[in-house]
Scaffold this motif. Structure first.
Motif, PDB file in Angstrom:
ATOM      1  N   VAL A 211      19.594 -23.614  32.939  1.00 57.14           N
ATOM      2  CA  VAL A 211      19.351 -22.206  32.636  1.00 57.14           C
ATOM      3  C   VAL A 211      19.954 -21.377  33.761  1.00 57.14           C
ATOM      4  O   VAL A 211      19.683 -21.629  34.938  1.00 57.14           O
ATOM      5  N   SER A 212      20.771 -20.390  33.396  1.00 59.70           N
ATOM      6  CA  SER A 212      21.420 -19.542  34.395  1.00 59.70           C
ATOM      7  C   SER A 212      21.348 -18.095  33.938  1.00 59.70           C
ATOM      8  O   SER A 212      21.610 -17.793  32.762  1.00 59.70           O
ATOM      9  N   ALA A 213      21.003 -17.187  34.853  1.00 61.30           N
ATOM     10  CA  ALA A 213      20.932 -15.761  34.541  1.00 61.30           C
ATOM     11  C   ALA A 213      21.464 -14.965  35.718  1.00 61.30           C
ATOM     12  O   ALA A 213      21.318 -15.375  36.879  1.00 61.30           O
ATOM     13  N   GLY A 214      22.092 -13.832  35.431  1.00 65.18           N
ATOM     14  CA  GLY A 214      22.661 -13.023  36.500  1.00 65.18           C
ATOM     15  C   GLY A 214      22.727 -11.554  36.135  1.00 65.18           C
ATOM     16  O   GLY A 214      22.724 -11.182  34.951  1.00 65.18           O
TER      17      GLY A 214
ATOM     18  N   GLU B  54      18.221 -22.504  42.334  1.00 68.42           N
ATOM     19  CA  GLU B  54      19.013 -21.764  43.305  1.00 68.42           C
ATOM     20  C   GLU B  54      18.944 -20.276  42.986  1.00 68.42           C
ATOM     21  O   GLU B  54      19.081 -19.872  41.826  1.00 68.42           O
ATOM     22  N   ILE B  55      18.723 -19.470  44.016  1.00 72.23           N
ATOM     23  CA  ILE B  55      18.748 -18.022  43.900  1.00 72.23           C
ATOM     24  C   ILE B  55      19.763 -17.492  44.903  1.00 72.23           C
ATOM     25  O   ILE B  55      19.711 -17.837  46.080  1.00 72.23           O
ATOM     26  N   VAL B  56      20.698 -16.671  44.411  1.00 73.10           N
ATOM     27  CA  VAL B  56      21.739 -16.119  45.272  1.00 73.10           C
ATOM     28  C   VAL B  56      21.760 -14.602  45.086  1.00 73.10           C
ATOM     29  O   VAL B  56      21.820 -14.115  43.950  1.00 73.10           O
ATOM     30  N   SER B  57      21.705 -13.876  46.193  1.00 79.39           N
ATOM     31  CA  SER B  57      21.793 -12.418  46.163  1.00 79.39           C
ATOM     32  C   SER B  57      22.870 -11.966  47.139  1.00 79.39           C
ATOM     33  O   SER B  57      23.023 -12.539  48.215  1.00 79.39           O
ATOM     34  N   SER B  58      23.603 -10.930  46.756  1.00 77.12           N
ATOM     35  CA  SER B  58      24.644 -10.397  47.628  1.00 77.12           C
ATOM     36  C   SER B  58      24.687  -8.883  47.506  1.00 77.12           C
ATOM     37  O   SER B  58      24.355  -8.313  46.463  1.00 77.12           O
TER      38      SER B  58
ATOM     39  N   ASN C 218      27.336   0.516  46.692  1.00 83.06           N
ATOM     40  CA  ASN C 218      26.052   0.140  46.076  1.00 83.06           C
ATOM     41  C   ASN C 218      26.227  -1.008  45.097  1.00 83.06           C
ATOM     42  O   ASN C 218      25.770  -0.964  43.951  1.00 83.06           O
ATOM     43  N   THR C 219      26.911  -2.043  45.553  1.00 86.69           N
ATOM     44  CA  THR C 219      27.188  -3.206  44.719  1.00 86.69           C
ATOM     45  C   THR C 219      26.155  -4.295  44.996  1.00 86.69           C
ATOM     46  O   THR C 219      25.956  -4.693  46.144  1.00 86.69           O
ATOM     47  N   PHE C 220      25.521  -4.768  43.930  1.00 84.29           N
ATOM     48  CA  PHE C 220      24.506  -5.814  44.037  1.00 84.29           C
ATOM     49  C   PHE C 220      24.778  -6.892  42.995  1.00 84.29           C
ATOM     50  O   PHE C 220      25.137  -6.578  41.855  1.00 84.29           O
ATOM     51  N   LYS C 221      24.587  -8.137  43.401  1.00 88.41           N
ATOM     52  CA  LYS C 221      24.730  -9.255  42.479  1.00 88.41           C
ATOM     53  C   LYS C 221      23.616 -10.249  42.745  1.00 88.41           C
ATOM     54  O   LYS C 221      23.428 -10.703  43.878  1.00 88.41           O
ATOM     55  N   ASN C 222      22.854 -10.602  41.703  1.00 89.59           N
ATOM     56  CA  ASN C 222      21.745 -11.545  41.810  1.00 89.59           C
ATOM     57  C   ASN C 222      21.870 -12.580  40.707  1.00 89.59           C
ATOM     58  O   ASN C 222      22.108 -12.231  39.540  1.00 89.59           O
ATOM     59  N   THR C 223      21.730 -13.843  41.082  1.00 90.54           N
ATOM     60  CA  THR C 223      21.820 -14.928  40.107  1.00 90.54           C
ATOM     61  C   THR C 223      20.683 -15.922  40.323  1.00 90.54           C
ATOM     62  O   THR C 223      20.220 -16.135  41.452  1.00 90.54           O
ATOM     63  N   LEU C 224      20.243 -16.524  39.240  1.00 92.81           N
ATOM     64  CA  LEU C 224      19.199 -17.545  39.255  1.00 92.81           C
ATOM     65  C   LEU C 224      19.665 -18.713  38.405  1.00 92.81           C
ATOM     66  O   LEU C 224      20.104 -18.523  37.261  1.00 92.81           O
ATOM     67  N   THR C 225      19.588 -19.919  38.962  1.00 88.02           N
ATOM     68  CA  THR C 225      19.983 -21.120  38.240  1.00 88.02           C
ATOM     69  C   THR C 225      18.883 -22.168  38.357  1.00 88.02           C
ATOM     70  O   THR C 225      18.421 -22.467  39.470  1.00 88.02           O
ATOM     71  N   LEU C 226      18.470 -22.714  37.238  1.00 87.12           N
ATOM     72  CA  LEU C 226      17.488 -23.790  37.178  1.00 87.12           C
ATOM     73  C   LEU C 226      18.062 -24.925  36.334  1.00 87.12           C
ATOM     74  O   LEU C 226      18.642 -24.670  35.269  1.00 87.12           O
ATOM     75  N   LYS C 227      17.918 -26.142  36.806  1.00 82.97           N
ATOM     76  CA  LYS C 227      18.381 -27.284  36.028  1.00 82.97           C
ATOM     77  C   LYS C 227      17.608 -28.529  36.430  1.00 82.97           C
ATOM     78  O   LYS C 227      17.006 -28.593  37.509  1.00 82.97           O
ATOM     79  N   GLY C 228      17.633 -29.515  35.548  1.00 84.42           N
ATOM     80  CA  GLY C 228      16.895 -30.744  35.828  1.00 84.42           C
ATOM     81  C   GLY C 228      17.093 -31.756  34.726  1.00 84.42           C
ATOM     82  O   GLY C 228      17.847 -31.542  33.763  1.00 84.42           O
ATOM     83  N   ARG C 229      16.391 -32.864  34.873  1.00 85.59           N
ATOM     84  CA  ARG C 229      16.499 -33.945  33.895  1.00 85.59           C
ATOM     85  C   ARG C 229      15.214 -34.753  33.893  1.00 85.59           C
ATOM     86  O   ARG C 229      14.611 -34.999  34.941  1.00 85.59           O
ATOM     87  N   GLY C 230      14.801 -35.141  32.687  1.00 89.94           N
ATOM     88  CA  GLY C 230      13.655 -36.023  32.522  1.00 89.94           C
ATOM     89  C   GLY C 230      13.942 -37.021  31.429  1.00 89.94           C
ATOM     90  O   GLY C 230      14.066 -36.646  30.255  1.00 89.94           O
ATOM     91  N   GLY C 231      14.100 -38.284  31.795  1.00 82.26           N
ATOM     92  CA  GLY C 231      14.456 -39.295  30.805  1.00 82.26           C
ATOM     93  C   GLY C 231      15.850 -39.046  30.255  1.00 82.26           C
ATOM     94  O   GLY C 231      16.815 -38.888  31.003  1.00 82.26           O
ATOM     95  N   GLN C 232      15.948 -38.951  28.936  1.00 81.16           N
ATOM     96  CA  GLN C 232      17.242 -38.705  28.298  1.00 81.16           C
ATOM     97  C   GLN C 232      17.479 -37.222  28.006  1.00 81.16           C
ATOM     98  O   GLN C 232      18.457 -36.879  27.354  1.00 81.16           O
ATOM     99  N   THR C 233      16.598 -36.361  28.496  1.00 80.09           N
ATOM    100  CA  THR C 233      16.718 -34.926  28.245  1.00 80.09           C
ATOM    101  C   THR C 233      17.090 -34.189  29.521  1.00 80.09           C
ATOM    102  O   THR C 233      16.461 -34.379  30.564  1.00 80.09           O
TER     103      THR C 233
END
Length: 227
Positions: A143-146, A115-119, A124-139
């Motif tokens: 990851v989230s950054a903003g 997911e990528i969210v920008s506002s 001059n206010t800016f906010k950007n976030t990136l979220t990645l997640k998942g699962r494979g087997g038991q793992t």
């Protein structure tokens, strides 16, 4: 106890933890010097240092004054917020006013989600976030950054905040799970007071390693925090 889940957080016009807590009854948020600046908390008239603020039960109150500025705490990776009002000193130490505990998201349930969210807003206010997640087997992983920037409501009152958070879970057979997390927050808050620029930098490094056994009487956790 008041609990606000992720859907409730997303419905609010909030950019950080302070603005979320502003809408919770019994919690008073004082934003010092206006938009984007540092803030303090009070529950039922308590002092700010008497409110314990935690992320995954890791305390964020600083050692110098005992306070915390929730406006520098991001909400992108928060699953729910729990507010315990009144004296909780018997469990959490000197938290006479109450406790705010923010619980982070878990790994994804599918192989990959993103997911990528920008506002954009005034000043001059800016906010950007990136979220990645998942699962494979038991793992599983998350990851989230903003990044948040604003010029503020007056000259010299600019704010920049960068944050990162990661979490990995590993199943150990059918009996236990190991979860390791790490995050950091870097904020540079400037304010113009009486012709002078006052800088209030904020840095935090925090993490946790937890072993959970599928029996309620067996749980071991190790956490560290550097502010």
């Amino acid at each position: 106890v008041i609990v606000l889940d992720k859907k409730g957080i997303q419905k609010l016009p909030a950019r950080n933890a302070a603005e979320v807590l502003f809408y919770m009854p019994g919690v008073d948020v004082d934003t010092l010097h206006g938009f984007g600046q540092l803030s303090s908390l009070s529950i039922r008239g308590s002092q700010s240092r008497q409110v314990l603020v935690m992320i995954d039960e890791i305390p964020f109150n600083n050692q110098l004054s005992g306070q915390v500025s929730p406006s520098v705490l991001p909400i992108e990776n928060i699953n729910r917020i729990e507010v315990i009002k009144g004296s909780s000193s018997s469990v959490w130490g000197s938290s006479l006013g109450g406790v705010v505990n923010m619980i982070t998201d878990g790994p994804g349930r599918r192989a990959f989600e993103g997911e990528i969210v920008s506002s954009v807003a005034e000043f001059n206010t800016f906010k950007n976030t990136l979220t990645l997640k998942g699962r494979g087997g038991q793992t599983g992983y998350l990851v989230s950054a903003g990044r948040f920037t604003t010029d503020g409501i007056r000259d010299g009152a600019d704010v920049t905040r960068e944050n990162f958070y990661s979490k990995i879970t590993q199943g150990v057979g059918d009996q236990a799970d190991i979860t390791a997390s790490f995050g950091y927050i870097d904020a540079d808050v400037n304010d113009a007071l009486m012709g002078f620029i006052v800088r209030s930098p904020y840095q935090s490094r925090y993490g946790k390693v937890e072993l959970s056994v599928n029996k309620p009487v067996h749980q071991v956790s190790l956490a560290y925090k550097i502010n």
